[in-house]
Design a protein around this motif. Structure first.
Motif, PDB file in Angstrom:
ATOM      1  N   ASP A  88       0.871  -1.173   0.000  1.00 13.79           N
ATOM      2  CA  ASP A  88       0.000   0.000   0.000  1.00 13.79           C
ATOM      3  C   ASP A  88       0.908   1.224   0.000  1.00 13.79           C
ATOM      4  OD1 ASP A  88      -1.996   1.855   0.163  1.00 13.79           O
ATOM      5  OD2 ASP A  88      -2.734   1.252   2.132  1.00 13.79           O
ATOM      6  N   GLN A  89       1.399   1.594  -1.181  1.00 15.45           N
ATOM      7  CA  GLN A  89       2.470   2.571  -1.283  1.00 15.45           C
ATOM      8  C   GLN A  89       2.095   3.943  -0.744  1.00 15.45           C
ATOM      9  OE1 GLN A  89       4.470   2.637  -5.107  1.00 15.45           O
ATOM     10  NE2 GLN A  89       4.104   0.461  -5.419  1.00 15.45           N
ATOM     11  N   LYS A  90       0.844   4.326  -0.860  1.00 12.79           N
ATOM     12  CA  LYS A  90       0.455   5.651  -0.357  1.00 12.79           C
ATOM     13  C   LYS A  90       0.570   5.732   1.159  1.00 12.79           C
ATOM     14  CE  LYS A  90      -4.584   4.953   0.036  1.00 12.79           C
ATOM     15  NZ  LYS A  90      -4.533   3.486  -0.177  1.00 12.79           N
ATOM     16  N   ASP A  91       0.614   4.573   1.848  1.00 15.83           N
ATOM     17  CA  ASP A  91       0.757   4.535   3.294  1.00 15.83           C
ATOM     18  C   ASP A  91       2.227   4.500   3.720  1.00 15.83           C
ATOM     19  OD1 ASP A  91      -0.361   4.386   5.959  1.00 15.83           O
ATOM     20  OD2 ASP A  91       0.282   2.294   6.014  1.00 15.83           O
ATOM     21  N   SER A  92       3.152   4.557   2.766  1.00 17.11           N
ATOM     22  CA  SER A  92       4.570   4.591   3.115  1.00 17.11           C
ATOM     23  C   SER A  92       4.830   5.768   4.051  1.00 17.11           C
ATOM     24  CB  SER A  92       5.427   4.707   1.856  1.00 17.11           C
ATOM     25  OG  SER A  92       5.289   3.552   1.046  1.00 17.11           O
ATOM     26  N   ARG A  93       5.717   5.546   5.044  1.00 13.46           N
ATOM     27  CA  ARG A  93       5.955   6.544   6.078  1.00 13.46           C
ATOM     28  C   ARG A  93       7.243   7.318   5.811  1.00 13.46           C
ATOM     29  NH1 ARG A  93       2.349   5.090  10.207  1.00 13.46           N
ATOM     30  NH2 ARG A  93       0.650   4.029   9.115  1.00 13.46           N
ATOM     31  N   TYR A  94       7.527   8.274   6.664  1.00 15.73           N
ATOM     32  CA  TYR A  94       8.668   9.154   6.478  1.00 15.73           C
ATOM     33  C   TYR A  94       9.533   9.200   7.733  1.00 15.73           C
ATOM     34  CZ  TYR A  94       5.344  10.777   2.935  1.00 15.73           C
ATOM     35  OH  TYR A  94       4.434  10.828   1.920  1.00 15.73           O
ATOM     36  N   LEU A  95      10.820   9.310   7.517  1.00 11.85           N
ATOM     37  CA  LEU A  95      11.770   9.608   8.575  1.00 11.85           C
ATOM     38  C   LEU A  95      12.478  10.900   8.177  1.00 11.85           C
ATOM     39  CD1 LEU A  95      13.492   6.097   9.009  1.00 11.85           C
ATOM     40  CD2 LEU A  95      11.491   6.962  10.228  1.00 11.85           C
ATOM     41  N   TRP A  96      12.240  11.968   8.922  1.00 17.08           N
ATOM     42  CA  TRP A  96      12.970  13.217   8.717  1.00 17.08           C
ATOM     43  C   TRP A  96      13.830  13.410   9.951  1.00 17.08           C
ATOM     44  CZ3 TRP A  96       9.745  17.632   6.063  1.00 17.08           C
ATOM     45  CH2 TRP A  96       9.259  17.162   4.836  1.00 17.08           C
ATOM     46  N   LEU A  97      15.133  13.288   9.787  1.00 18.10           N
ATOM     47  CA  LEU A  97      16.038  13.186  10.925  1.00 18.10           C
ATOM     48  C   LEU A  97      17.157  14.229  10.865  1.00 18.10           C
ATOM     49  CD1 LEU A  97      16.353   9.291  10.906  1.00 18.10           C
ATOM     50  CD2 LEU A  97      14.941  10.689  12.430  1.00 18.10           C
ATOM     51  N   PRO A  98      17.708  14.588  12.017  1.00 19.74           N
ATOM     52  CA  PRO A  98      18.809  15.565  12.028  1.00 19.74           C
ATOM     53  C   PRO A  98      20.097  14.967  11.481  1.00 19.74           C
ATOM     54  CG  PRO A  98      18.403  14.733  14.246  1.00 19.74           C
ATOM     55  CD  PRO A  98      17.310  14.189  13.385  1.00 19.74           C
ATOM     56  N   ALA A  99      20.764  15.725  10.628  1.00 21.92           N
ATOM     57  CA  ALA A  99      22.056  15.324  10.065  1.00 21.92           C
ATOM     58  C   ALA A  99      22.985  16.529  10.130  1.00 21.92           C
ATOM     59  CB  ALA A  99      21.901  14.845   8.628  1.00 21.92           C
ATOM     60  N   TYR A 100      24.258  16.269  10.298  1.00 19.41           N
ATOM     61  CA  TYR A 100      25.220  17.366  10.401  1.00 19.41           C
ATOM     62  C   TYR A 100      26.603  16.866  10.005  1.00 19.41           C
ATOM     63  CZ  TYR A 100      26.270  15.136  14.905  1.00 19.41           C
ATOM     64  OH  TYR A 100      26.590  14.237  15.887  1.00 19.41           O
ATOM     65  N   ILE A 101      27.489  17.810   9.725  1.00 18.76           N
ATOM     66  CA  ILE A 101      28.866  17.489   9.378  1.00 18.76           C
ATOM     67  C   ILE A 101      29.726  17.631  10.624  1.00 18.76           C
ATOM     68  CG2 ILE A 101      30.790  17.958   7.832  1.00 18.76           C
ATOM     69  CD1 ILE A 101      28.118  17.061   6.482  1.00 18.76           C
ATOM     70  N   ASN A 102      30.461  16.577  10.945  1.00 17.43           N
ATOM     71  CA  ASN A 102      31.353  16.586  12.096  1.00 17.43           C
ATOM     72  C   ASN A 102      32.692  15.977  11.695  1.00 17.43           C
ATOM     73  OD1 ASN A 102      31.991  17.034  14.871  1.00 17.43           O
ATOM     74  ND2 ASN A 102      31.760  14.846  15.239  1.00 17.43           N
TER      75      ASN A 102
END
Length: 381
Positions: free
Chosen positions: A343-357
């Motif tokens: 059920d592709q329309k139900d695919s979820r999202y991960l929006w996560l913090p990223a940074y350069i170290n």
């Protein structure tokens, strides 16, 4: 208690306003449903974000139970709350058209061209009824960030052109050396698929766009049977390819690319090739967009408590975009899709913090977080 019609209407409006206020979000919540301002789960997968004049535009695959119906757009001023602006590019019913209904449209990205004043969309296109054999890149253009976008064309890029970092003479010498020595090398390392597609043009599947500080734009996509990434320079109007391109992480089977920049260095986030199933994310860094690109391994840290998955499965997600955080240099919102193929329309999202170290990309699991997370960040750069 008696209430006339006017009182009832006022009461309804007050209740609506109250719930509208309390339902507004001030954080990202990973893995859960991601509602728009109307309360509907956002339907924009394989997405990218355009920031323009203080507003953000999210473009992604509008999924049904099967292939994408086209490209949807959402608008926000804070990245947390998104208004559905509708479909900005839709498939058509014309038989034989490139974007005929039933085609596959994936990973749309939009950039703004300051010289032409146009909004330019590129996406991966597979023609109807051909599975993933076409492997084309496609372009559409609009006068407005909310469309409609006019479809322009699709094609296999760089026909007849060898990469800057792997010209024909090197390919021939390399291939002859391997053949004569009898040593084993993968097709991707040698460039067998690259050579095969010189005449028809190179394959172009999972992709992203990147606009550099000087206004030069690039289309980055999986090529050579998904074994090698290609970084390709776009023309000044962003509507075509100049023929300048390079191979990245040859033979390492990367897809789902995303690129960011910090202090003159370029950072790549990508995924392995395991279909709908998650795998370990990859990262690489380079001093110029053309390379050389140095592989840096998995940039992820932490565990997703919903499914108990960690960096070895990228929390169940797959990369799609690195969004620079305005006013926070070297910080990004790393966007991932959690695919649900049934059920592709139900695919979820991960929006996560990223940074350069210390010249490396780091992506950290956070279940519920906001952009002020970066204000507490302690890093060495």
């Amino acid at each position: 208690m008696y209430m006339n019609n006017k009182m009832i209407v006022c009461a309804v409006l007050l209740v609506s306003c109250f719930f509208s206020v309390v339902s507004a979000s001030d954080s990202f919540v990973s893995y859960e449903l991601f509602p728009d301002t109307a309360g509907e789960h956002i339907n924009a997968h394989g997405a990218g974000v355009l920031e323009r004049e203080g507003e953000y535009y999210l473009y992604g695959e509008c999924k049904g139970r099967g292939n994408a119906r086209g490209v949807s757009c959402y608008k926000s001023t804070d990245l947390y709350n998104w208004e559905n602006m509708g479909m900005v590019l839709t498939t058509v019913d014309t038989p034989g058209d490139d974007i005929e209904r039933g085609c596959i449209i994936e990973r749309p990205k939009v950039i703004y061209n300051a010289k032409t004043g146009k909004y330019v969309m590129w996406f991966h296109l597979e023609l109807r009824g051909r599975g993933y054999a076409a492997a084309r890149t496609a372009v559409a253009v609009s006068n407005s960030p909310v469309g409609p976008f006019e479809y322009v064309k699709s094609f296999r890029p760089n026909s007849g052109i060898w990469p800057m970092n792997y010209p024909e003479e090197i390919y021939k010498a390399y291939s002859d050396c391997v053949k004569n020595s009898g040593s084993w090398m993968s097709d991707g390392d040698i460039g067998v698929f690259l050579a095969r597609d010189i005449k028809p043009g190179q394959m172009a599947r999972d992709m992203t766009l990147f606009v550099d500080d000087n206004g030069k734009a690039y289309n980055i996509h999986a090529s050579e049977e998904n074994q090698t990434l290609h970084i390709c320079e776009l023309t000044d109007d962003y509507l075509g390819f100049t023929g300048r391109y390079t191979r990245v992480l040859a033979g390492m089977s990367n897809e789902a690319p995303a690129i960011g920049k910090y202090k003159g260095r370029y950072y790549l986030l990508s995924s392995g090739c395991t279909g709908w199933a998650p795998n370990a994310a990859r990262s690489a860094v380079a001093p110029t967009i053309w390379g050389p690109w140095r592989y840096e391994g998995n940039p992820c840290d932490g565990v997703n408590p919903h499914n108990k998955l960690g960096p070895d499965k990228t929390w169940g997600g797959q990369s799609t975009y690195l969004l620079p955080v305005s006013g926070k240099s070297g910080c990004f919102v790393a966007m991932f899709d959690v695919w649900r193929p049934r059920d592709q329309k139900d695919s979820r999202y991960l929006w996560l913090p990223a940074y350069i170290n210390e010249n490396k990309l780091v992506v950290v699991w956070q279940g519920d977080w906001s952009l002020d997370w970066f204000d507490r960040l302690d890093r060495k750069n």
